[in-house]
Design an enzyme around this catalytic site. Structure first.
Site, short mmCIF file in Angstrom:
data_model
loop_
_atom_site.label_atom_id
_atom_site.label_comp_id
_atom_site.label_asym_id
_atom_site.label_seq_id
_atom_site.Cartn_x
_atom_site.Cartn_y
_atom_site.Cartn_z
N ASN A 1 -10.39 -6.63 -17.47
CA ASN A 1 -9.41 -7.56 -18.03
C ASN A 1 -8.88 -6.97 -19.35
O ASN A 1 -9.66 -6.72 -20.27
CB ASN A 1 -10.09 -8.92 -18.28
CG ASN A 1 -9.13 -9.94 -18.83
OD1 ASN A 1 -8.40 -9.64 -19.77
ND2 ASN A 1 -9.14 -11.13 -18.29
N HIS B 1 -6.92 -8.45 -24.09
CA HIS B 1 -7.05 -8.28 -25.54
C HIS B 1 -6.45 -6.97 -26.05
O HIS B 1 -6.34 -6.77 -27.26
CB HIS B 1 -8.48 -8.53 -25.99
CG HIS B 1 -8.85 -9.96 -25.72
ND1 HIS B 1 -8.19 -11.01 -26.32
CD2 HIS B 1 -9.72 -10.51 -24.85
CE1 HIS B 1 -8.67 -12.15 -25.86
NE2 HIS B 1 -9.60 -11.88 -24.96
N HIS C 1 -4.65 -12.35 -17.62
CA HIS C 1 -4.48 -13.80 -17.57
C HIS C 1 -3.13 -14.13 -18.23
O HIS C 1 -2.96 -13.94 -19.44
CB HIS C 1 -5.64 -14.45 -18.34
CG HIS C 1 -5.64 -15.95 -18.30
ND1 HIS C 1 -6.69 -16.70 -18.80
CD2 HIS C 1 -4.74 -16.85 -17.82
CE1 HIS C 1 -6.42 -17.98 -18.62
NE2 HIS C 1 -5.24 -18.11 -18.06
N ARG D 1 -1.30 -16.63 -19.64
CA ARG D 1 -1.51 -18.00 -20.11
C ARG D 1 -0.20 -18.74 -20.27
O ARG D 1 0.84 -18.13 -20.53
CB ARG D 1 -2.25 -17.97 -21.46
CG ARG D 1 -3.74 -17.75 -21.31
CD ARG D 1 -4.44 -17.88 -22.65
NE ARG D 1 -5.86 -17.99 -22.46
CZ ARG D 1 -6.51 -19.14 -22.33
NH1 ARG D 1 -5.87 -20.29 -22.42
NH2 ARG D 1 -7.80 -19.15 -22.13
N ARG E 1 -0.13 -16.18 -25.06
CA ARG E 1 -0.70 -15.72 -26.33
C ARG E 1 -1.07 -14.24 -26.31
O ARG E 1 -1.19 -13.63 -27.36
CB ARG E 1 -1.92 -16.56 -26.72
CG ARG E 1 -3.12 -16.33 -25.85
CD ARG E 1 -4.34 -17.08 -26.36
NE ARG E 1 -4.21 -18.51 -26.20
CZ ARG E 1 -5.26 -19.34 -26.13
NH1 ARG E 1 -6.48 -18.86 -26.23
NH2 ARG E 1 -5.09 -20.63 -25.97
N GLU F 1 -4.79 -13.81 -13.27
CA GLU F 1 -5.42 -15.11 -13.54
C GLU F 1 -4.35 -16.07 -14.06
O GLU F 1 -3.51 -15.69 -14.89
CB GLU F 1 -6.50 -14.96 -14.61
CG GLU F 1 -7.65 -14.10 -14.19
CD GLU F 1 -8.66 -13.89 -15.31
OE1 GLU F 1 -9.68 -13.25 -15.05
OE2 GLU F 1 -8.40 -14.35 -16.45
N THR G 1 -11.41 -19.06 -21.53
CA THR G 1 -11.58 -19.99 -20.42
C THR G 1 -12.97 -20.64 -20.47
O THR G 1 -13.98 -19.97 -20.27
CB THR G 1 -11.39 -19.25 -19.08
OG1 THR G 1 -10.20 -18.46 -19.19
CG2 THR G 1 -11.27 -20.21 -17.93
N GLU H 1 -14.81 -16.93 -7.87
CA GLU H 1 -15.33 -16.14 -8.98
C GLU H 1 -16.27 -17.06 -9.76
O GLU H 1 -15.86 -18.13 -10.23
CB GLU H 1 -14.21 -15.61 -9.87
CG GLU H 1 -14.79 -14.80 -11.03
CD GLU H 1 -13.78 -13.94 -11.77
OE1 GLU H 1 -12.76 -13.55 -11.18
OE2 GLU H 1 -14.03 -13.67 -12.96
N HIS I 1 -17.21 -13.29 -17.08
CA HIS I 1 -17.09 -13.99 -18.37
C HIS I 1 -18.32 -13.71 -19.23
O HIS I 1 -19.44 -14.01 -18.83
CB HIS I 1 -16.91 -15.50 -18.24
CG HIS I 1 -16.13 -16.05 -19.41
ND1 HIS I 1 -16.70 -16.27 -20.64
CD2 HIS I 1 -14.83 -16.34 -19.56
CE1 HIS I 1 -15.78 -16.69 -21.48
NE2 HIS I 1 -14.62 -16.74 -20.85
#
Ligand code: PXP
Length: 262
Positions: free
Chosen positions: A9, A12, A45, A47, A51, A71, A102, A152, A193
């Site tokens: 992922n 970031h 993801h 969002r 963001r 996602e 999340t 998941e 996660h």
């Protein structure tokens, strides 16, 4: 044992990029590095508040040919995006604007009909569909009834218990049992996660799990594994610009007594 895939992922990387509103660090370049080092796919993801990852990032990653696991919240806006872009995989996650990440899995039991409709639409355009759920039997069984091919499992509670050294075995047993239930229900099983170098092995040993999605730790750890190299490279560029002359660029000091360009 069956193979285990790693989805990385890169949300970031975009968080960092957005801090200066430019194009560095570039998310497509980051995806290239990630896949060149063994990742089996890229997860992002999108969002609702955009963001970190933006719509143009999703398009750019797909145009560059990466296998994308997108996602998204289970809502009309996002489903329409999935229908239009057709990523390889879609993972529906719960989303609240005020959360930092999340928190918890989807409540599939109470929103099964809505999810069934969204899953059907996204599957109809060829995406593999996954639901992000807590390692809970009722949620997994409900997920299988929506038509999703994958669950998941949220590993956040396990990761927290491993960090704190309490009830880690209980949380692991929950994950193992949930993976077994998923397999029995005919679902592929992914997990993710809060995973890091210290807590990932125990999850990786749960055989029905076919894929782990990991992000935050990897992007943070990359700083420690490469920051020294990048600083040394910058020092080299500065040194070369001075033709090897160190005067006037030193004085920063450092743990290893560095700091002077020479
Ligand atoms: N899987 C899902 C569904 C997620 O929402 C996230 C966080 O964006 C992850 C995996 C990765 O979690 P982390 O960034 O803590 O590794």
């Amino acid at each position: 044992m069956r193979p285990l895939r790693l989805g990385v992922n890169i949300d970031h990387v975009a968080t960092l990029r957005n801090a200066r509103f430019g194009d560095h660090p570039n998310v497509v370049a980051a995806a290239g590095v990630v896949c060149a080092h063994g990742a089996d796919g890229i997860t992002v993801h999108l969002r609702e508040d955009r963001r970190h990852i933006r719509d143009d990032d999703v398009v750019a990653l797909m145009e560059a040919g990466f296998r994308l696991n997108l996602e998204m919240a289970a809502c009309e806006e996002m489903v329409a995006i999935a229908e239009r872009l057709r990523p390889a995989a879609v993972c529906f996650v719960p989303e609240r604007r005020e959360e930092q990440t999340t928190e918890g899995g989807l409540d599939v039991v109470t929103s099964k009909e809505t999810l069934r409709s969204f899953v059907g639409r996204v599957r109809a355009v060829g995406c593999e569909v996954s639901l992000f759920v807590e390692p809970d039997e009722a949620q997994i069984v409900a997920a299988s009834e929506t038509g999703a091919q994958v669950v998941e499992l949220h590993t956040g509670s396990y990761a927290l218990s491993a960090d704190e050294g309490v009830h880690e075995g209980v949380q692991l047993a929950r994950l193992a049992e949930a993976a077994r239930v998923a397999e029995e229900a005919g679902l592929s099983c992914h997990a993710g996660h809060g995973l890091d170098f210290d807590n990932v092995a125990a999850v990786a040993r749960i055989e029905p799990i076919e894929e782990l999605n990991i992000g935050y730790f990897l992007v943070g750890q990359a700083l420690f594994d490469s920051l020294g190299e990048v600083v040394a490279k910058m020092k080299g560029v500065m040194r070369a610009a001075r033709g090897g002359d160190d005067k006037g660029l030193g004085g920063l000091g450092g743990a290893e007594g560095g700091g002077v360009v020479s």
